[in-house]
Design a protein around this motif. Structure first.
Motif, PDB file in Angstrom:
ATOM      1  N   PHE A 111      -1.604   4.636  -0.928  1.00  0.00           N
ATOM      2  CA  PHE A 111      -2.094   5.325  -2.122  1.00  0.00           C
ATOM      3  C   PHE A 111      -2.545   6.743  -1.797  1.00  0.00           C
ATOM      4  CE2 PHE A 111      -5.125   6.623  -5.310  1.00  0.00           C
ATOM      5  CZ  PHE A 111      -4.483   6.263  -6.488  1.00  0.00           C
ATOM      6  N   VAL A 112      -3.287   6.904  -0.708  1.00  0.00           N
ATOM      7  CA  VAL A 112      -3.775   8.239  -0.320  1.00  0.00           C
ATOM      8  C   VAL A 112      -2.601   9.159   0.004  1.00  0.00           C
ATOM      9  CG1 VAL A 112      -5.054   9.504   1.458  1.00  0.00           C
ATOM     10  CG2 VAL A 112      -6.044   7.470   0.414  1.00  0.00           C
ATOM     11  N   GLY A 113      -1.624   8.659   0.742  1.00  0.00           N
ATOM     12  CA  GLY A 113      -0.441   9.469   1.046  1.00  0.00           C
ATOM     13  C   GLY A 113       0.300   9.884  -0.218  1.00  0.00           C
ATOM     14  N   GLY A 114       0.485   8.941  -1.136  1.00  0.00           N
ATOM     15  CA  GLY A 114       1.135   9.263  -2.404  1.00  0.00           C
ATOM     16  C   GLY A 114       0.328  10.230  -3.233  1.00  0.00           C
ATOM     17  N   ALA A 115      -0.997  10.085  -3.204  1.00  0.00           N
ATOM     18  CA  ALA A 115      -1.864  10.987  -3.968  1.00  0.00           C
ATOM     19  C   ALA A 115      -1.790  12.408  -3.423  1.00  0.00           C
ATOM     20  CB  ALA A 115      -3.305  10.485  -3.940  1.00  0.00           C
ATOM     21  N   LEU A 116      -1.740  12.559  -2.110  1.00  0.00           N
ATOM     22  CA  LEU A 116      -1.626  13.889  -1.519  1.00  0.00           C
ATOM     23  C   LEU A 116      -0.330  14.562  -1.947  1.00  0.00           C
ATOM     24  CD1 LEU A 116      -2.995  13.219   2.072  1.00  0.00           C
ATOM     25  CD2 LEU A 116      -4.094  14.540   0.254  1.00  0.00           C
ATOM     26  N   VAL A 117       0.757  13.796  -1.951  1.00  0.00           N
ATOM     27  CA  VAL A 117       2.041  14.345  -2.395  1.00  0.00           C
ATOM     28  C   VAL A 117       1.982  14.680  -3.874  1.00  0.00           C
ATOM     29  CG1 VAL A 117       4.471  13.775  -2.774  1.00  0.00           C
ATOM     30  CG2 VAL A 117       3.392  13.202  -0.613  1.00  0.00           C
ATOM     31  N   ASN A 118       1.363  13.813  -4.663  1.00  0.00           N
ATOM     32  CA  ASN A 118       1.301  13.996  -6.115  1.00  0.00           C
ATOM     33  C   ASN A 118       0.441  15.201  -6.497  1.00  0.00           C
ATOM     34  OD1 ASN A 118       1.686  13.538  -8.827  1.00  0.00           O
ATOM     35  ND2 ASN A 118       0.507  11.665  -8.902  1.00  0.00           N
ATOM     36  N   VAL A 119      -0.692  15.378  -5.847  1.00  0.00           N
ATOM     37  CA  VAL A 119      -1.614  16.450  -6.215  1.00  0.00           C
ATOM     38  C   VAL A 119      -1.193  17.793  -5.624  1.00  0.00           C
ATOM     39  CG1 VAL A 119      -3.997  17.266  -5.983  1.00  0.00           C
ATOM     40  CG2 VAL A 119      -3.556  14.890  -6.569  1.00  0.00           C
ATOM     41  N   PHE A 120      -0.794  17.809  -4.359  1.00  0.00           N
ATOM     42  CA  PHE A 120      -0.506  19.074  -3.691  1.00  0.00           C
ATOM     43  C   PHE A 120       0.975  19.409  -3.598  1.00  0.00           C
ATOM     44  CE2 PHE A 120      -4.630  17.794  -1.875  1.00  0.00           C
ATOM     45  CZ  PHE A 120      -5.367  18.873  -2.313  1.00  0.00           C
ATOM     46  N   GLY A 121       1.857  18.459  -3.895  1.00  0.00           N
ATOM     47  CA  GLY A 121       3.291  18.707  -3.802  1.00  0.00           C
ATOM     48  C   GLY A 121       3.782  19.609  -4.908  1.00  0.00           C
TER      49      GLY A 121
END
Length: 118
Positions: A97-107
């Motif tokens: 979830f954290v990895g996906g959130a980083l991609v979602n927010v900062f990607g």
């Protein structure tokens, strides 16, 4: 220029300001103070808690966490012993979830290709 909208007692108003930390004022009804941040700090935090804004990785982790919790609840209700290492499953879902959130927010959003849905 970035546009910010705020609602005062007398109604809404918009402020245009350059990016960067600033402290400005004046609005309907007296002084209004607002902080302006660089565009990188203006994130959509809804991507962290609204399932409709999750990307695939976040959604998989969210569903996995719910299903793992449900399975553990059923195991407790029927007095089935918890499997060894079952707690690590929650850590794996959280990391996904954290990895996906980083991609979602900062990607950066990808440009839409020529794929059309009819």
């Amino acid at each position: 220029m970035l546009k910010y909208t705020a609602c005062g007692a007398a109604g809404g108003y918009s402020v245009y300001a350059p990016a960067g930390p600033k402290l400005v004022g004046r609005g309907p009804g007296g002084r209004f103070f607002a902080f302006y941040f660089s565009p990188r700090l203006l994130m959509d935090f809804g991507k962290l808690y609204r399932p409709t804004l999750f990307n695939s990785w976040q959604f998989i982790a969210f569903v996995g966490l719910i299903m793992s919790g449900g399975a553990e609840l059923i195991m407790r209700l029927i007095s089935y012993p918890r499997p060894v290492g079952y707690g690590w499953l929650y850590l794996c879902w959280a990391a996904l979830f954290v990895g996906g959130a980083l991609v979602n927010v900062f990607g950066k959003p990808k440009p839409h290709g020529h794929h059309h849905h009819h």
